[in-house]
Structure formats: C-alpha cells, structure tokens
Scaffold this motif. Structure first.
Motif, PDB file in Angstrom:
ATOM      1  N   ASP A  79       0.842  -1.204   0.000  1.00 40.98           N
ATOM      2  CA  ASP A  79       0.000   0.000   0.000  1.00 40.98           C
ATOM      3  C   ASP A  79       0.874   1.251   0.000  1.00 40.98           C
ATOM      4  O   ASP A  79       0.602   2.219  -0.726  1.00 40.98           O
ATOM      5  CB  ASP A  79      -0.919   0.017   1.220  1.00 40.98           C
ATOM      6  N   ASP A 132       2.513   1.748  -3.354  1.00 37.25           N
ATOM      7  CA  ASP A 132       1.535   2.332  -4.284  1.00 37.25           C
ATOM      8  C   ASP A 132       1.492   3.847  -4.138  1.00 37.25           C
ATOM      9  O   ASP A 132       1.507   4.593  -5.127  1.00 37.25           O
ATOM     10  CB  ASP A 132       0.141   1.756  -4.030  1.00 37.25           C
ATOM     11  N   LYS A 133       1.440   4.311  -2.899  1.00 42.23           N
ATOM     12  CA  LYS A 133       1.382   5.752  -2.636  1.00 42.23           C
ATOM     13  C   LYS A 133       2.642   6.461  -3.112  1.00 42.23           C
ATOM     14  O   LYS A 133       2.600   7.637  -3.495  1.00 42.23           O
ATOM     15  CB  LYS A 133       1.172   6.003  -1.143  1.00 42.23           C
ATOM     16  N   THR A 175       4.804   1.033  -9.039  1.00 41.79           N
ATOM     17  CA  THR A 175       3.684   0.266  -9.558  1.00 41.79           C
ATOM     18  C   THR A 175       3.956  -1.242  -9.473  1.00 41.79           C
ATOM     19  O   THR A 175       5.114  -1.666  -9.387  1.00 41.79           O
ATOM     20  CB  THR A 175       3.398   0.666 -11.012  1.00 41.79           C
ATOM     21  N   PRO A 176       2.910  -2.077  -9.497  1.00 40.24           N
ATOM     22  CA  PRO A 176       3.088  -3.526  -9.347  1.00 40.24           C
ATOM     23  C   PRO A 176       4.062  -4.144 -10.333  1.00 40.24           C
ATOM     24  O   PRO A 176       4.746  -5.126 -10.001  1.00 40.24           O
ATOM     25  CB  PRO A 176       1.667  -4.061  -9.542  1.00 40.24           C
ATOM     26  N   ARG A 225      -0.946  -7.966  -6.633  1.00 39.81           N
ATOM     27  CA  ARG A 225      -0.284  -6.724  -6.226  1.00 39.81           C
ATOM     28  C   ARG A 225       1.140  -6.591  -6.738  1.00 39.81           C
ATOM     29  O   ARG A 225       1.841  -5.643  -6.368  1.00 39.81           O
ATOM     30  CB  ARG A 225      -0.246  -6.639  -4.683  1.00 39.81           C
TER      31      ARG A 225
END
Length: 283
Positions: A121, A124-125, A129-130, A149
């Motif tokens: 998480d 992501d912030k 990116t995955p 993810r």
C-alpha cells in the motif's frame, strides 16, 4: 525476462569492482537477470553496483527484507535505479523469517501477510507500480498477493511440481521466477553433502518446512539434515548437461525464469567457472 539468471550470495562481497566485472561477463554469457540476496539489509547498494557495470541485464533483489528496509526507502531507490538504468531494476520483496528478524529487530515481526499488504500500500502511494516489484511467495495466500499486487512470484527452494502449482495459482501473465540450487558434482555423496550444507539452516524455518510438507514430503524428509529424497528434489546435481535438463523441468512446469544458485565454492569466491560451464549448455 530471459529464461535463466543467476542468484548469488557471492555478489554481496566487499569487492564491488570484482562483482561488477563478473556481472558484465554474466550478461555477455547470456544470463537474463542477476539476483541479489537481501539479508539484514536491502541489497540495493549491491544492485546499484551491478546495474552500473551492465547495460541490458535485469537486476533484481531476491529479496529486500520488508522489516529492514522501509517502504519509503525502497520506493526512493527503486525510482532512482529504474530512472538511471532504463527500467532494468526489479524490486524483490519478502517477509523473511521470524527467527532472523528477531536477531536484528526483536519483536518487530508480525503477521506477514498483513505486513506485506501494508508495505505494498505504501509503495503504491510512493508511485512504485506492481510491474516493478515481485514477491517471495510460497504459501497460497502470499501467492495470491503476488498475483494481485505485483509482477509475480519469486519462489525459493521449490520443486518443479511446486513451480507448477504456483503457476496454476498465479495464472498467465504473471512472472514466475523460481530459484534453483545447482551443484556441479557427479559423485552422489559429495553432491548431497554440499546440498545439505546449503539446506541446513532452512530446515529450522517453519515457512519452508510447511511448504515442503504441503508439497507431499513427510516428516521424516524434513527432520535431521533432510532425506536424500528431499535433497534430490530441491537441488540439481551432476554434469552441466544433467543439471540443464533438470533446470528445464521448472520451465516445463511454467516458470518464465529460473534463477541458478551455484553451490559448493569456497565462501566469498565467485563461481565464475561454473557459471561459464552452465552457460555453454543453456544458451
């Protein structure tokens, strides 16, 4: 990513120039990725050194320990390394083992699935990116996280049958990069001795033991120093040609990429000759 790469503890030495020279040769030999173990630090400095010494090969951490490297630091370094080296860096992440984490951060270890999800998480912030990360995943729940993810899974100490199970669970379009221990030794007793020396610490780690039990091994296989059955399933040994045939079993089982970990050389010594021998039969 090309089918075969190198996973080597020997990359983490106090001689970055020697490692850089070896990395440049491994790239020329045809290996598609170079994997840097993490341990109690991130492995990111070693990855940066290898990236600087090469031009095309993917460089990945296998793995960066989420307990020893904050998500913010991992994100900053991933962005910087990706930008400086044409996107060739892949951040491999893992939850390590409670016994290991407690040695450098007592009490820090908590529910691994929850911790990994929170870490992702944060990435992501931070804009990682995955597709720029891969997870060390063995159990079905972590494999599911890798599927949803990350770019895929980097399983360690698995059989081709377990690679097939991970491929089935993770589905198409996701990377499966299985590590494989290799012993270039034709004497069965000597080959198994070297493999046992490498396996011994992992026989005390519940996540690996539980994964082997899920894979069909019995308590007798995972007790003591491990049965011959377990050793022969987890490690490939023999001539370069024999080892190559076994390595291809992971590919047949659905692995996109197999990370070769050559065993049996003196501590800290780069197994350059063995990497060259394997390259002649793999490429």
């Amino acid at each position: 990513m090309k089918p075969y790469g190198v996973w080597a503890r020997e990359f983490r030495t106090d001689n970055p120039a020697e490692v850089g020279q070896a990395a440049a040769e491994l790239e020329k030999l045809g290996y598609g990725a170079l994997w840097v173990p993490g341990g109690t630090d991130s492995g990111l400095d070693t990855a940066a050194n290898i990236l600087a010494a090469t031009t095309d090969v993917t460089v990945a951490t296998g793995i960066t320990n989420i307990w020893s490297t904050s998500a913010r630091e991992a994100a900053e370094r991933t962005r910087a390394l990706g930008s400086a080296h044409g996107g060739r860096f892949l951040l491999g992440l893992g939850v390590s083992h409670e016994s290991m984490v407690d040695r450098f951060r007592p009490g820090a270890y908590r529910k691994p699935l929850t911790a990994m999800t929170s870490y992702l998480d944060e990435l992501d912030k931070e804009g990682v990116t995955p597709d720029r990360r891969v997870l060390a995943a063995l159990g079905p729940k972590m494999v599911e996280v890798a599927k949803n993810r990350a770019a895929g899974a980097h399983p360690y100490l698995v059989t081709p049958e377990q690679t097939a199970a991970i491929r089935s669970a993770i589905g198409p379009g996701r990377l499966v990069a299985s590590e494989q221990g290799v012993v270039l030794e034709t004497d069965p007793a000597r080959a198994r001795q070297l493999a046992r020396e490498a396996l011994h610490p992992y026989l005390a780690m519940p996540n690996y033991v539980n994964n082997w039990l899920r894979g069909g091994f019995a308590d007798d296989d995972v007790s003591g120093r491990g049965s011959d059955r377990l050793i022969d399933a987890l490690f490939v040994w023999g001539t370069p040609e024999q080892c190559a045939a076994r390595l291809n079993q992971h590919r047949d089982a659905g692995a996109d990429h197999v990370c070769l970990q050559v065993l049996g050389t003196p501590a800290g010594e780069l197994p350059m000759e063995q990497w060259r021998e394997l390259a002649t039969v793999l490429f």
